[in-house]
Design an enzyme around this catalytic site. Structure first.
Site, short mmCIF file in Angstrom:
data_model
loop_
_atom_site.label_atom_id
_atom_site.label_comp_id
_atom_site.label_asym_id
_atom_site.label_seq_id
_atom_site.Cartn_x
_atom_site.Cartn_y
_atom_site.Cartn_z
N THR A 121 27.35 39.66 31.89
CA THR A 121 28.66 39.92 31.30
C THR A 121 29.44 38.63 31.08
OG1 THR A 121 30.82 40.93 31.74
CG2 THR A 121 29.53 40.30 33.65
N TYR A 145 33.78 42.52 39.73
CA TYR A 145 32.76 42.89 38.75
C TYR A 145 32.02 41.65 38.25
CZ TYR A 145 30.76 44.05 34.21
OH TYR A 145 29.91 44.17 33.14
#
Length: 334
Positions: A121, A145
């Site tokens: 990501t 995250y």
């Protein structure tokens, strides 16, 4: 006669994973899917594709899959992805995203699987010093995250140094749209993706929508993101798999459209394409949201030969809206 090789897709019943499974089938590959169906849907896995329900970090389940199917490569999507949830539930994110990935990588090494394509990501960059972001910028994630994903990249790097193993870590930006042929799309009703939320508002499934933060240092005060079509993303994974199969080195690269759109701009496009003017409520910032994330995709283009086909925001919104209308029709038909 050599037994046909298979590609294991973890999270293959989810939004991105179901597009990947279709892309593999379209390319003549043999996917096998693991998904715990916490956010995915069994109906998203095409008929004839072997499916195992469970956790991709479960050694017993992985052993059963590997015993039954000769796995040549793993494409790993199974993860939790909601940034605000990672801030409030960090241990859950480290367990699901990092600990489970470690178990999967260990299984790959023990079973002699030579290649892993990992769903990373742009959140690993945190607040990037310059935009567009290239892969040489420092990784400094600002939320659990992003940290949970970066830890997996580190594990892959170390594993590739120690074993006959190669990987591709694709750092992608905001994934959106739906299969151009209408076969699958984002199906989770409470999804947090901006375009999904906006098309749900446009189809009266939501009572308008919220915009979180209007005082960012951007051209209109709202966050700017790079939106990459989910089918283009699936193609990037195929290109990465081809790269590894050819014996080329492990690679980390961005997957994005290299253009940024603000939240307000995206909402305006959804309103124009749908012809619906829905309510937009302005809220305070959420924790963990950087002001601007836009990719440099030069490495993916040069090293993988990847080219986005559906970069136009109008096209992305049309595909997302068409899928949302398909879901509505299915619900009405029971």
């Amino acid at each position: 006669m050599t037994e046909p090789r298979h590609i294991l897709v973890t999270g293959g019943a989810g939004y991105i994973g179901s597009h990947m499974t279709l892309a593999l089938l379209d390319a003549g590959e043999r996917p096998v899917v693991i998904d715990d169906l916490s956010t995915g849907f069994r109906s998203a896995v095409p008929d004839g594709v072997p499916f195992f329900e469970g956790n991709s970090g479960d050694p017993a389940l992985l052993g059963a899959v590997f015993d039954r199917y000769p796995i040549e490569a793993i494409i790993h999507f199974a993860a939790s992805i909601v940034v605000p949830d990672s801030v409030s539930q960090p241990l859950d994110y480290y367990a699901n995203n990092t600990v489970n990935a470690r178990a999967l990588i260990e299984c790959a090494v023990r079973r002699g699987v030579p290649h892993v394509v990992f769903s990373s990501t742009a959140a690993v960059y945190g607040e990037p010093a310059t935009v567009p972001v290239d892969e040489d910028q420092p990784t400094a994630p600002i939320n659990p995250y992003g940290r949970s994903k970066l830890m997996v990249e580190w594990m892959l790097q170390d594993t590739a140094q120690a074993y006959p193993f190669s990987y591709a870590a694709l750092r992608y930006f905001n994934v959106c749209g739906a299969d151009p042929h209408g076969r699958t799309g984002q199906s989770t009703r409470n999804a947090t993706h901006l375009i999904k939320v906006a098309v749900q508002a446009a189809t009266s499934q939501r009572d308008g929508m919220d915009v979180f933060g209007t005082d960012y240092p951007t051209r209109d005060g709202t966050c700017i993101r790079d939106y990459v079509h989910v089918s283009d993303l699936a193609q990037a994974h195929l290109d990465a798999l081809r790269h590894l199969r050819a014996g080329r080195p492990s690679i980390i690269c961005n997957v994005g459209d290299a253009r940024g759109h603000s939240v307000r701009e995206v909402i305006d496009v959804v309103k124009r394409v749908s012809g619906v003017d829905f309510e937009v409520r302005l809220r305070e910032r959420r924790p963990g949201d950087p002001a601007s994330l836009v990719a440099s995709n030069a490495r993916a283009r040069q090293m993988l030969g990847w080219t986005p086909r559906y970069g136009d925001l109008d096209t992305i919104v049309r595909h997302a809206l068409a899928w949302e209308q398909t879901l509505l029709q299915r619900r009405q038909n029971g």
